[in-house]
Structure formats: C-alpha cells, structure tokens
Design a protein around this motif. Structure first.
Motif, short mmCIF file in Angstrom:
data_model
loop_
_atom_site.label_atom_id
_atom_site.label_comp_id
_atom_site.label_asym_id
_atom_site.label_seq_id
_atom_site.Cartn_x
_atom_site.Cartn_y
_atom_site.Cartn_z
N ALA A 138 -10.43 17.94 -52.18
CA ALA A 138 -9.82 17.53 -53.38
C ALA A 138 -10.19 18.47 -54.51
O ALA A 138 -9.25 18.19 -55.45
CB ALA A 138 -10.47 16.18 -53.54
N CYS A 139 -10.85 19.30 -54.49
CA CYS A 139 -11.20 20.30 -55.61
C CYS A 139 -10.71 21.57 -55.21
O CYS A 139 -11.04 22.54 -55.76
CB CYS A 139 -12.74 20.41 -56.16
N GLN A 140 -9.71 21.63 -54.31
CA GLN A 140 -9.26 22.97 -53.99
C GLN A 140 -10.48 23.67 -53.41
O GLN A 140 -10.23 25.06 -53.66
CB GLN A 140 -8.42 23.76 -55.18
N LEU A 141 -11.22 23.33 -52.62
CA LEU A 141 -12.37 24.21 -51.90
C LEU A 141 -12.33 23.96 -50.61
O LEU A 141 -12.09 22.82 -49.98
CB LEU A 141 -13.83 23.80 -52.44
N ASN A 142 -12.27 25.34 -49.88
CA ASN A 142 -12.17 25.25 -48.31
C ASN A 142 -13.64 25.55 -47.90
O ASN A 142 -14.05 26.41 -48.28
CB ASN A 142 -11.03 26.37 -48.37
N VAL A 143 -14.19 24.58 -47.03
CA VAL A 143 -15.44 24.42 -46.62
C VAL A 143 -15.46 25.57 -45.39
O VAL A 143 -14.87 25.02 -44.28
CB VAL A 143 -16.03 23.35 -46.14
N VAL A 144 -15.86 26.69 -45.21
CA VAL A 144 -15.84 27.45 -44.26
C VAL A 144 -16.97 27.25 -43.09
O VAL A 144 -16.90 27.88 -41.86
CB VAL A 144 -15.56 29.08 -44.72
N GLU A 145 -18.03 26.79 -43.77
CA GLU A 145 -19.30 26.63 -42.91
C GLU A 145 -20.37 25.72 -43.39
O GLU A 145 -20.10 25.38 -44.84
CB GLU A 145 -20.16 27.89 -42.81
N THR A 146 -20.90 25.07 -42.81
CA THR A 146 -21.70 24.11 -43.09
C THR A 146 -23.22 24.21 -42.91
O THR A 146 -23.36 24.90 -41.42
CB THR A 146 -21.66 22.58 -42.73
N ILE A 147 -24.47 24.04 -43.51
CA ILE A 147 -25.55 24.26 -43.07
C ILE A 147 -26.50 23.29 -43.37
O ILE A 147 -26.24 22.67 -44.87
CB ILE A 147 -25.99 25.60 -43.63
N THR A 148 -27.51 22.74 -42.69
CA THR A 148 -28.24 21.59 -42.99
C THR A 148 -29.70 21.72 -42.10
O THR A 148 -29.86 22.33 -41.58
CB THR A 148 -27.64 20.19 -42.10
N GLN A 149 -30.31 20.81 -43.01
CA GLN A 149 -31.86 20.75 -42.60
C GLN A 149 -32.25 19.50 -42.79
O GLN A 149 -31.94 18.53 -43.85
CB GLN A 149 -32.64 21.59 -43.72
N SER A 150 -33.12 19.02 -41.66
CA SER A 150 -33.74 17.71 -41.97
C SER A 150 -35.29 17.75 -42.56
O SER A 150 -35.90 18.56 -42.20
CB SER A 150 -33.75 16.92 -40.48
N ALA A 151 -35.51 16.65 -43.39
CA ALA A 151 -36.88 16.63 -43.89
C ALA A 151 -37.24 15.32 -44.28
O ALA A 151 -36.42 14.51 -44.58
CB ALA A 151 -36.75 17.59 -45.26
N ASN A 152 -38.56 15.23 -44.42
CA ASN A 152 -38.74 13.83 -44.89
C ASN A 152 -38.70 13.47 -46.19
O ASN A 152 -38.56 12.63 -46.79
CB ASN A 152 -40.45 13.70 -44.57
N SER A 153 -38.86 14.86 -47.09
CA SER A 153 -38.37 14.55 -48.32
C SER A 153 -38.09 15.82 -48.97
O SER A 153 -37.83 16.89 -48.32
CB SER A 153 -39.73 14.18 -49.23
N MET A 154 -37.09 15.75 -50.02
CA MET A 154 -36.41 16.74 -50.51
C MET A 154 -37.39 17.98 -51.00
O MET A 154 -38.48 17.52 -52.13
CB MET A 154 -35.63 16.37 -51.68
N ASN A 155 -37.35 19.24 -50.79
CA ASN A 155 -38.33 20.46 -51.25
C ASN A 155 -37.84 20.44 -52.79
O ASN A 155 -36.86 20.81 -53.27
CB ASN A 155 -37.81 21.57 -50.54
N THR A 156 -38.77 20.13 -53.69
CA THR A 156 -38.42 20.08 -55.03
C THR A 156 -38.26 21.19 -55.80
O THR A 156 -37.76 21.39 -56.76
CB THR A 156 -39.51 19.44 -56.11
#
Ligand SMILES: Nc1nc2c(ncn2[C@@H]2O[C@H](COP(=O)(O)OP(=O)(O)OP(=O)(O)O)[C@@H](O)[C@H]2O)c(=O)[nH]1
Ligand SMILES: [Mg+2]
Length: 419
Positions: free
Chosen positions: A35-53
């Motif tokens: 919707a913002c004219q951005l094309n997502v070419v790749e995704t990268i994720t990580q699971s964690a118990n809490s966010m690394n601040t």
C-alpha cells in the motif's frame, strides 16, 4: 502515472505469538508495504522470548540482515515490531541502510488516505509526534560527533533543535484546532441524542466490509445521505460517517468507523480516539467479520482487544459474518451470515440489529394533555403512535414500541376500559 516501487526487506521478531499468528501479521505487513509502494523482496525473522532492546535482532541475525541488504541491494528495511529511535539507528548502522518500522508505514497510509479536515489534522499530529523524538535524537548524535555534550550547548543552536521547536508549536496548534472540531462534533452529537434515536456503530478489522454493509443498507432502506467510500484496500475509511436508517418503521443512526489492525500503534489509537468516539458512544456495536479470510478468528480477537482499549468493551456486540458469497460451505458458521456485496441475508441482519436495539416491546393507551404535546412529536420517531381520539382533555393515543420509551408515558396511562 508510473509509480516506482522501492525494494525492501521485511524483518520481524516473533515474541510469544504462535507461528501461525505471526505469519498472518507478517503477511499483513507485506500488504501494508504494498500500500506504500514498497516491494518486499525478502523476509527475515527471529523468535525470542522478549525483544532485544538494543538492536531487536541478536548479533548473528543482524549480520545475516547486513549480508542480505548487500546482496539484494534494497532501498531500506521495514521492521514489523515497533522500534525505538535508538534501536532503528543501531540496526541501520549495522545493516548499512535506512530502517523504518510498521508504525511509519501506517502513518504513511493514513496521510495519503485522510480526506476530512479532522482526519488530516489527526494524521499530521500523529506523524509529528512520531518524528519528534527521531529529530531530537539526530541532534544528540551530531552533538556527540562534534565531541560536544551538555557542557557545549552554549556554542549555538542546531538546525534540528529549531525544527523540533517548530514541530512542538505545530503540535500545540493542531491540538487546539482538533479541540474546536471536536466540540463542534459534540454539539452535532448532542443534537442527535436529543432526537432519542439509538446509535449503532459498525466496527471491525480493516477491509472486512463495514462501509459496504452501510452502503447496502443505504441502498435498500429509507436512509438519509449518500453512500460512503468502500474499496479493497487497508484503511479505506479514516473518517466516521453517520446515516439515519429507517427499517420496519424503526429509525436509528448508523455509524461507519475506521477499521482496526493488529497491534495498532499507540500513537494512532490516541490520535484517532475522538474519531472512534462513535463506537464508544454507541448503544450497539455491529462487528463485521470477513469470514472468507483464513485468519478471521485472530482478527476477531484483535477487534475485541481494540474495543476494550478504546473504552468500548462493555457495549453489546452483534457479530455478522460477511462475504459469505466467497465461501463454498457456510454450515460450520454459527451466526448471521451475509453478503454486503450482493445483499444476501441483509434482512435477517437488520432484524437481529433491531432485536438487540429494542429487546422488549410493549404497548399502552394514554391520555396526553395538550401541555405535554411536545412528547408526541419527540417520540414519533421511535414509537408507533396511533391517535385514538382528541377532545378537550387532550389526545388519546395508542403507543407501541420499546419498553423504555413507552414508560416515559407512564404518568398518562389509561386502561382500555377508560376509553
Ligand atoms: N465478495 C465480497 N466482497 C465484499 C463484500 N463486502 C465487501 N466486499 C469487498 O471488500 C472490500 C473492502 O470493503 P469495505 O467496505 O471498503 O471494507 P471496510 O471494512 O469498510 O474497510 P476499511 O474502511 O478499510 O476499514 C471491497 O473491495 C468490497 O467490495 C462481500 O460481501 N462479498
Ligand atoms: Mg470502510
């Protein structure tokens, strides 16, 4: 017009969510990017118990992100999770490109879609509030780079500090202007509440079909006003619209409201609180659910939580499953199923709305003295009133309708035998 899409990497930290819900949120974030004219070419994720601040991702994942940015030559990285100014800057320093979060995306969409003056001002204020700490932080960084610090402040003011003051001034002005619009709206509301008519607000996840539902009723009932804007996109509606609907001799106000989204950024909830007053002040909420969406149950939970967050958690809710024309089998669904697109089962939905709006009905004869004749005009919109006779004592009336309205005439009640 040719719109150039920019390439981005979508990053996200999965905290506590189960994998399915997180996937839905990431997919939705891809839709927000588009919707913002951005094309997502790749995704990268990580699971964690809490966010690394410090940097959202842990060190190894951050390096992986840097390599991806280099390889894919993207314009920037979008993070699903909300990032503090410092976090975004640290990630950006490692990744070697700009980093924004989902709040910035939603703010962009809101800015481009806002139509009414109120929505425009609310969006501008949310944007300034979001940008302000980022601006001030860049000030501090430059100060650090120059080897300065608190003690060096006297050496002259930096441009960003001057801009920040302008932002603050603008925020104050916007607040004042929004207050004015708000008091006008409250006056309109008071006028509406004087008419005794009940209010029904359509709520639900963005793109569920709230505006289409409203338009379907506008087309098929006696309704005041034009159709509202509906479109297959996130956040098509940013303003509250109200229409008077007359169905089966009953009249009520129907409000179309802004759609919800998972983890709606707090700045936006705040900014749009007054727009959502329509939901908070309603006698009944009609939740429209896009049942053709695989994730509709999760989205129902989001709606429930958001309603609680805006202070509308105690209002009765009637849930309506929409877009059933897209389903092959609806037998597993318990509840009201409609298609706002082709009008299927809308009569049933209306009957249920009226049943919840007016749970009990009564009838009564009364002799209304001429001194109270204004009640006849006032209640005509919400009660069925038949004039039995008129004489020097007053008007003898037969009233039918919602109990609470009928009881307003208790003082003048007469029995059938007294007629
Ligand atoms: N197939 C089908 N499509 C529908 C139905 N109802 C709505 N739509 C489509 O769904 C899309 C979104 O509809 P809207 O009415 O704009 O949804 P909304 O809930 O108001 O969305 P926001 O304003 O973004 O919160 C549009 O393309 C509609 O045509 C339906 O019953 N069946
Ligand atoms: Mg809408």
């Amino acid at each position: 017009m040719i719109i150039l899409m920019k390439n981005v990497i979508l990053a996200g930290v999965c905290i506590k969510d189960d994998a399915k819900v997180f996937q839905m949120k990431m997919d939705e974030c891809i839709a927000l990017c588009n919707a913002c004219q951005l094309n997502v070419v790749e995704t990268i994720t990580q699971s964690a118990n809490s966010m690394n601040t410090i940097s959202a991702f842990r060190k190894g994942k951050l390096d992986e992100l840097r390599i991806l940015v280099e390889e894919l030559d993207v314009d920037f990285v979008v993070f699903y999770n909300s990032l503090s100014v410092q976090m975004a800057e640290r990630i950006s320093a490692v990744a070697g490109c700009n980093v924004i979060d989902r709040t910035a995306l939603i703010l962009d969409i809101f800015s481009s879609r806002a139509r009414s003056r109120q929505a425009k001002l609310q969006t501008e204020m949310a944007r300034l509030q979001y940008d302000l700490p980022r601006l001030l932080n860049s000030d501090n960084d430059r100060e650090r780079e120059r080897g300065g610090g608190v003690t060096n402040r006297g050496s002259g003011e930096m441009r960003s500090a001057i801009v920040a003051r302008k932002y603050q001034k603008r925020i104050q002005d916007l607040k004042k202007e929004l207050k004015k619009i708000e008091s006008q709206r409250q006056m309109d509301e008071r006028r509406r509440s004087k008419t005794l008519l009940r209010r029904v607000a359509l709520v639900g996840y963005t793109n569920a079909g709230k505006s289409s539902f409203m338009n379907c009723l506008i087309q098929n009932t006696e309704a005041s006003g034009n159709e509202v804007f509906e479109k297959d996109m996130l956040f098509a509606t940013l303003d509250t619209s109200v229409r008077k609907i007359v169905y089966d001799k009953k009249t009520f106000f129907l409000y179309d409201t802004v759609g919800f989204v998972s983890d709606l950024p707090h700045t936006l909830v705040e900014a749009f609180k007054s727009t959502l007053d329509a939901a908070r002040d309603a006698d009944l909420l009609v939740e429209i659910v896009d049942v053709s969406d695989d994730d509709y149950e999760t989205k129902m939970e989001v709606t429930e939580n958001t309603l609680r967050e805006i202070g509308a958690g105690e209002i009765p809710v009637l849930r309506i499953f929409n877009k059933v024309d897209l389903l092959k089998d609806t037998s597993r669904l318990e509840g009201i199923c409609v298609s706002a697109k082709n009008g299927d089962h809308m009569d049933r939905a209306m009957k249920e709305i009226l049943k919840m709006l007016y749970p009990s009905e009564e009838s009564m004869y009364c002799l209304l003295p001429y001194g109270k004749i204004y009640m006849f005009d006032e209640y005509r919109q919400v009660l069925q009133i038949d004039v039995v006779k008129q004489d020097e004592e007053g008007m003898t009336l037969y009233l039918q309708g919602p109990s609470d309205y009928i009881h307003a005439f208790d003082l003048y009640q007469i029995r059938e035998g007294q007629l």
